[in-house]
Design an enzyme around this catalytic site. Sequence first.
Site, mmCIF file in Angstrom:
data_model
loop_
_atom_site.group_PDB
_atom_site.id
_atom_site.type_symbol
_atom_site.label_atom_id
_atom_site.label_comp_id
_atom_site.label_asym_id
_atom_site.label_seq_id
_atom_site.Cartn_x
_atom_site.Cartn_y
_atom_site.Cartn_z
ATOM 1 N N TYR A 92 -9.108 -10.484 2.188
ATOM 2 C CA TYR A 92 -10.339 -9.812 2.622
ATOM 3 C C TYR A 92 -11.171 -9.258 1.461
ATOM 4 O O TYR A 92 -12.325 -8.904 1.642
ATOM 5 C CB TYR A 92 -10.040 -8.703 3.640
ATOM 6 C CG TYR A 92 -9.190 -7.562 3.121
ATOM 7 C CD1 TYR A 92 -9.679 -6.619 2.222
ATOM 8 C CD2 TYR A 92 -7.881 -7.397 3.575
ATOM 9 C CE1 TYR A 92 -8.895 -5.578 1.765
ATOM 10 C CE2 TYR A 92 -7.090 -6.355 3.129
ATOM 11 C CZ TYR A 92 -7.605 -5.447 2.234
ATOM 12 O OH TYR A 92 -6.823 -4.399 1.785
ATOM 13 N N GLU A 93 -10.584 -9.179 0.269
ATOM 14 C CA GLU A 93 -11.353 -8.726 -0.895
ATOM 15 C C GLU A 93 -12.271 -9.824 -1.435
ATOM 16 O O GLU A 93 -13.075 -9.575 -2.332
ATOM 17 C CB GLU A 93 -10.401 -8.273 -2.004
ATOM 18 C CG GLU A 93 -9.564 -7.058 -1.651
ATOM 19 C CD GLU A 93 -8.570 -6.730 -2.759
ATOM 20 O OE1 GLU A 93 -8.996 -6.150 -3.778
ATOM 21 O OE2 GLU A 93 -7.371 -7.074 -2.605
ATOM 22 N N ALA A 100 2.432 -2.252 4.135
ATOM 23 C CA ALA A 100 2.139 -1.242 5.146
ATOM 24 C C ALA A 100 1.606 -1.972 6.365
ATOM 25 O O ALA A 100 0.815 -2.914 6.241
ATOM 26 C CB ALA A 100 1.110 -0.249 4.622
ATOM 27 N N HIS A 107 -5.802 -9.181 -1.868
ATOM 28 C CA HIS A 107 -5.898 -9.507 -0.454
ATOM 29 C C HIS A 107 -7.012 -10.519 -0.216
ATOM 30 O O HIS A 107 -8.034 -10.502 -0.911
ATOM 31 C CB HIS A 107 -6.181 -8.252 0.383
ATOM 32 C CG HIS A 107 -5.118 -7.208 0.303
ATOM 33 N ND1 HIS A 107 -5.030 -6.326 -0.760
ATOM 34 C CD2 HIS A 107 -4.089 -6.907 1.142
ATOM 35 C CE1 HIS A 107 -3.987 -5.521 -0.565
ATOM 36 N NE2 HIS A 107 -3.408 -5.858 0.582
ATOM 37 N N SER A 120 0.815 -1.221 0.000
ATOM 38 C CA SER A 120 0.000 0.000 0.000
ATOM 39 C C SER A 120 0.847 1.268 0.000
ATOM 40 O O SER A 120 1.686 1.467 0.875
ATOM 41 C CB SER A 120 -0.902 0.023 1.242
ATOM 42 O OG SER A 120 -1.876 -0.976 1.181
ATOM 43 N N ASN A 163 1.139 3.490 10.720
ATOM 44 C CA ASN A 163 0.300 4.020 11.804
ATOM 45 C C ASN A 163 0.580 3.185 13.049
ATOM 46 O O ASN A 163 1.086 2.071 12.957
ATOM 47 C CB ASN A 163 -1.192 3.934 11.442
ATOM 48 C CG ASN A 163 -1.610 2.516 11.085
ATOM 49 O OD1 ASN A 163 -1.467 2.084 9.942
ATOM 50 N ND2 ASN A 163 -2.098 1.767 12.066
ATOM 51 N N HIS A 192 -2.866 0.318 -4.602
ATOM 52 C CA HIS A 192 -2.334 -0.867 -5.287
ATOM 53 C C HIS A 192 -2.648 -0.712 -6.778
ATOM 54 O O HIS A 192 -3.775 -0.942 -7.215
ATOM 55 C CB HIS A 192 -2.968 -2.144 -4.729
ATOM 56 C CG HIS A 192 -2.530 -2.471 -3.332
ATOM 57 N ND1 HIS A 192 -1.610 -3.466 -3.047
ATOM 58 C CD2 HIS A 192 -2.868 -1.916 -2.144
ATOM 59 C CE1 HIS A 192 -1.419 -3.515 -1.737
ATOM 60 N NE2 HIS A 192 -2.179 -2.595 -1.169
ATOM 61 N N HIS A 224 -7.364 4.435 6.327
ATOM 62 C CA HIS A 224 -6.481 4.004 5.243
ATOM 63 C C HIS A 224 -5.770 5.186 4.582
ATOM 64 O O HIS A 224 -4.647 5.046 4.083
ATOM 65 C CB HIS A 224 -7.266 3.221 4.188
ATOM 66 C CG HIS A 224 -6.391 2.581 3.150
ATOM 67 N ND1 HIS A 224 -5.526 1.548 3.426
ATOM 68 C CD2 HIS A 224 -6.239 2.848 1.833
ATOM 69 C CE1 HIS A 224 -4.885 1.199 2.331
ATOM 70 N NE2 HIS A 224 -5.295 1.959 1.343
ATOM 71 N N MET A 281 -2.378 -7.215 6.956
ATOM 72 C CA MET A 281 -3.390 -8.074 6.349
ATOM 73 C C MET A 281 -2.883 -8.754 5.078
ATOM 74 O O MET A 281 -3.658 -9.073 4.186
ATOM 75 C CB MET A 281 -4.637 -7.239 6.016
ATOM 76 C CG MET A 281 -5.203 -6.467 7.184
ATOM 77 S SD MET A 281 -6.505 -5.309 6.675
ATOM 78 C CE MET A 281 -6.714 -4.363 8.193
ATOM 79 N N SER A 282 -1.574 -8.972 4.988
ATOM 80 C CA SER A 282 -1.008 -9.534 3.752
ATOM 81 C C SER A 282 0.292 -10.264 4.056
ATOM 82 O O SER A 282 0.598 -10.579 5.202
ATOM 83 C CB SER A 282 -0.764 -8.410 2.732
ATOM 84 O OG SER A 282 0.305 -7.569 3.173
#
Length: 283
Positions: A85-86, A113, A83, A30, A235, A61, A247, A211-212
Amino acid sequence: MTTLSELDEAVRVIRHHVPAPPTVGVVLGSGLGGWGDALADLVKLPYAEIPGMPRAAVVGHAGFFCAGRVGDVPVACLQGRAHLYEGHPLAKVVFGVRVLARLGCRAVLLTNAAGGIHHGFAAGDLMLLIDHLNLMGKNPLVGPNDDALGKRFPDMTYAHDPRLLELARAAASEAGVPLREGVYAALLGPSYETPAEIRMLRTLGADAVGMSTVPEIIALRHMGVPAAAISCITNLAAGLTRRELDHAEVEETARKARARFSALLSAWVRRAGEDAAARSSAS
């Protein structure tokens, strides 16, 4: 499970545009995709033109396969990733890195990220992943095993390749870029974690959360391709500040860290490429 024929069809299309095999593969997370546009002799191919390649739909992305050079090192680069989650099947989430492996990459360097959990971390820090926690509840190797891709039960002791970790440290010193080190916890997402979940992750030994990346590391280990990763701490995780997570903050922090990140990644790619060439000639 992705089949060998699906991967090789993607490779066939890519080689029509980029016939020379790459030495190093790179995955850009990201807000970090701009590095790929600076490759020498750049060739770009939209994911939509590569059979089987899932579309990158998350902001930050770009969704391009890039090929070019860093110095004398031939590079294949993924600008963005799919990802879990997509809603993609996990076989599609790792499809891109499996393509890099089938193209002939002798090392793959991943970026992402991440949210900082370690008390000493600050937004904008770069962290070398020395290990990970797979808390996604999924593994890309579930299902029938294709022995042509890798063995049924790959050992994960050195999933984060020790030689590539040493080369990352040397690259950071060369580039004058401070580099933290830590354990990355991968969660499913897309919601950010609760403060209680962050306290749990810290107890488990995590220094950053995202998340990746972990499914990609597992898939590359399965295929016997050395891999390692760096997180941009974009963050501080939930409960460590009073602000709500967003995000847009992730993208903005990645943008501010871009110059340091690019210098480090370029130096790492050069060293990884030179090391791969030296090992190839020695054998």
